[in-house]
Write an enzyme that holds these catalytic residues in place. Structure first.
Site, PDB file in Angstrom:
ATOM      1  N   ARG A  80       6.521 -20.595  -4.483  1.00  0.00           N
ATOM      2  CA  ARG A  80       6.872 -20.089  -5.815  1.00  0.00           C
ATOM      3  C   ARG A  80       7.894 -18.952  -5.775  1.00  0.00           C
ATOM      4  O   ARG A  80       8.165 -18.310  -6.785  1.00  0.00           O
ATOM      5  CB  ARG A  80       5.603 -19.645  -6.536  1.00  0.00           C
ATOM      6  N   GLU A  99       0.906  -0.585  -8.708  1.00  0.00           N
ATOM      7  CA  GLU A  99       1.797   0.484  -9.174  1.00  0.00           C
ATOM      8  C   GLU A  99       2.921  -0.019 -10.090  1.00  0.00           C
ATOM      9  O   GLU A  99       3.724   0.768 -10.599  1.00  0.00           O
ATOM     10  CB  GLU A  99       2.414   1.214  -7.985  1.00  0.00           C
ATOM     11  N   CYS A 123       3.533  -9.722  -5.545  1.00  0.00           N
ATOM     12  CA  CYS A 123       2.807 -10.866  -4.988  1.00  0.00           C
ATOM     13  C   CYS A 123       1.466 -10.372  -4.470  1.00  0.00           C
ATOM     14  O   CYS A 123       1.425  -9.584  -3.513  1.00  0.00           O
ATOM     15  CB  CYS A 123       3.611 -11.493  -3.852  1.00  0.00           C
ATOM     16  N   VAL A 124       0.398 -10.798  -5.090  1.00  0.00           N
ATOM     17  CA  VAL A 124      -0.951 -10.369  -4.730  1.00  0.00           C
ATOM     18  C   VAL A 124      -1.681 -11.560  -4.124  1.00  0.00           C
ATOM     19  O   VAL A 124      -2.069 -12.488  -4.840  1.00  0.00           O
ATOM     20  CB  VAL A 124      -1.723  -9.836  -5.942  1.00  0.00           C
ATOM     21  N   ILE A 125      -1.816 -11.569  -2.797  1.00  0.00           N
ATOM     22  CA  ILE A 125      -2.416 -12.704  -2.103  1.00  0.00           C
ATOM     23  C   ILE A 125      -3.918 -12.488  -1.961  1.00  0.00           C
ATOM     24  O   ILE A 125      -4.354 -11.410  -1.532  1.00  0.00           O
ATOM     25  CB  ILE A 125      -1.773 -12.898  -0.717  1.00  0.00           C
ATOM     26  N   HIS A 141     -10.685  -7.645  -4.262  1.00  0.00           N
ATOM     27  CA  HIS A 141      -9.644  -6.643  -4.499  1.00  0.00           C
ATOM     28  C   HIS A 141      -8.460  -7.226  -5.281  1.00  0.00           C
ATOM     29  O   HIS A 141      -7.944  -6.617  -6.208  1.00  0.00           O
ATOM     30  CB  HIS A 141      -9.170  -6.075  -3.163  1.00  0.00           C
ATOM     31  N   GLU A 180     -10.276 -11.408   1.466  1.00  0.00           N
ATOM     32  CA  GLU A 180     -11.683 -11.753   1.655  1.00  0.00           C
ATOM     33  C   GLU A 180     -12.562 -11.219   0.528  1.00  0.00           C
ATOM     34  O   GLU A 180     -13.673 -11.694   0.316  1.00  0.00           O
ATOM     35  CB  GLU A 180     -12.174 -11.194   2.995  1.00  0.00           C
ATOM     36  N   THR A 181     -12.073 -10.207  -0.169  1.00  0.00           N
ATOM     37  CA  THR A 181     -12.889  -9.572  -1.213  1.00  0.00           C
ATOM     38  C   THR A 181     -12.273  -9.826  -2.589  1.00  0.00           C
ATOM     39  O   THR A 181     -11.299 -10.564  -2.708  1.00  0.00           O
ATOM     40  CB  THR A 181     -12.975  -8.047  -0.964  1.00  0.00           C
TER      41      THR A 181
END
Ligand SMILES: Nc1c(NC[C@H](O)[C@H](O)[C@H](O)CO)[nH]c(=O)[nH]c1=O
Ligand SMILES: CC(=O)[C@@H](O)COP(=O)(O)O
Length: 159
Positions: free
Chosen positions: A136, A67, A89-91, A97, A94-95
């Site tokens: 970071r 967003e 922050c995009v960790i 995504h 498992e997929t």
């Protein structure tokens, strides 16, 4: 070059423009808020350190990094906003995504920047795990929020 033991937040302080009358919007993703709050603190501190005024800094929160593009667009539409800093922050999970989010937000922010002719800074961490994020966001590799804020300042020096 490996990031091992390297502070990624070291940047040149040459030719810093006067931003005392510039208006900044900081769009912050709520996902991984422990990390994004640290990024925000770094960005806010850096803006003030290099001449921005507190009253000229606006914060907007969005649910997730996906967003950020919409939040950036809403801020870019405001004539008084000079630069937009987007923090997230995009960790990796498992997929795939995270890949879709990361690519979407990178392209989305670029589109907003070019459409509104304003700096829109990509301050989104894309770590493989929580520790890489911590490192970071004020850890051994610096703070991506500091970098994002400083980048916004430097970009306002381009006419
Ligand atoms: N997993 C993470 C997300 N996921 C949520 C998306 O950003 C988005 O809000 C959702 O897909 C609805 O549109 N967001 C992050 O910022 N970080 C993550 O690790
Ligand atoms: C990056 C995210 O959206 C995260 O929640 C995805 O996790 P998963 O890939 O394990 O579903």
């Amino acid at each position: 070059m490996s990031s091992a033991d390297k502070n990624l937040s070291v940047f040149s302080t040459k030719e810093i423009p006067d931003v005392s009358n510039k208006n900044f919007a900081i769009v912050v993703a709520e996902w991984n808020s422990e990390i994004t709050e640290a990024l925000f603190e770094g960005a806010y501190k850096t803006l003030i350190e290099y001449g921005a005024k507190a009253e000229n800094i606006t914060r907007v929160d969005v649910p997730g990094s996906y967003e950020l593009s919409f939040g950036a667009q809403k801020m870019a539409q405001k004539a008084q906003v000079d630069a937009i800093i987007c923090l997230g922050c995009v960790i990796q999970g498992e997929t795939k995504h995270n890949d879709y989010i990361n690519h979407a937000v990178a392209q989305g922010l670029t589109n907003v920047s070019l459409k509104y002719d304003k700096p829109v800074i990509f301050g989104v961490l894309t770590p493989n795990d929580q520790q890489q994020a911590i490192d970071r966001a004020g850890g051994i590799h610096g703070n991506k929020g500091d970098e994002a804020a400083f980048t916004a300042i430097k970009m306002l020096g381009i006419n």
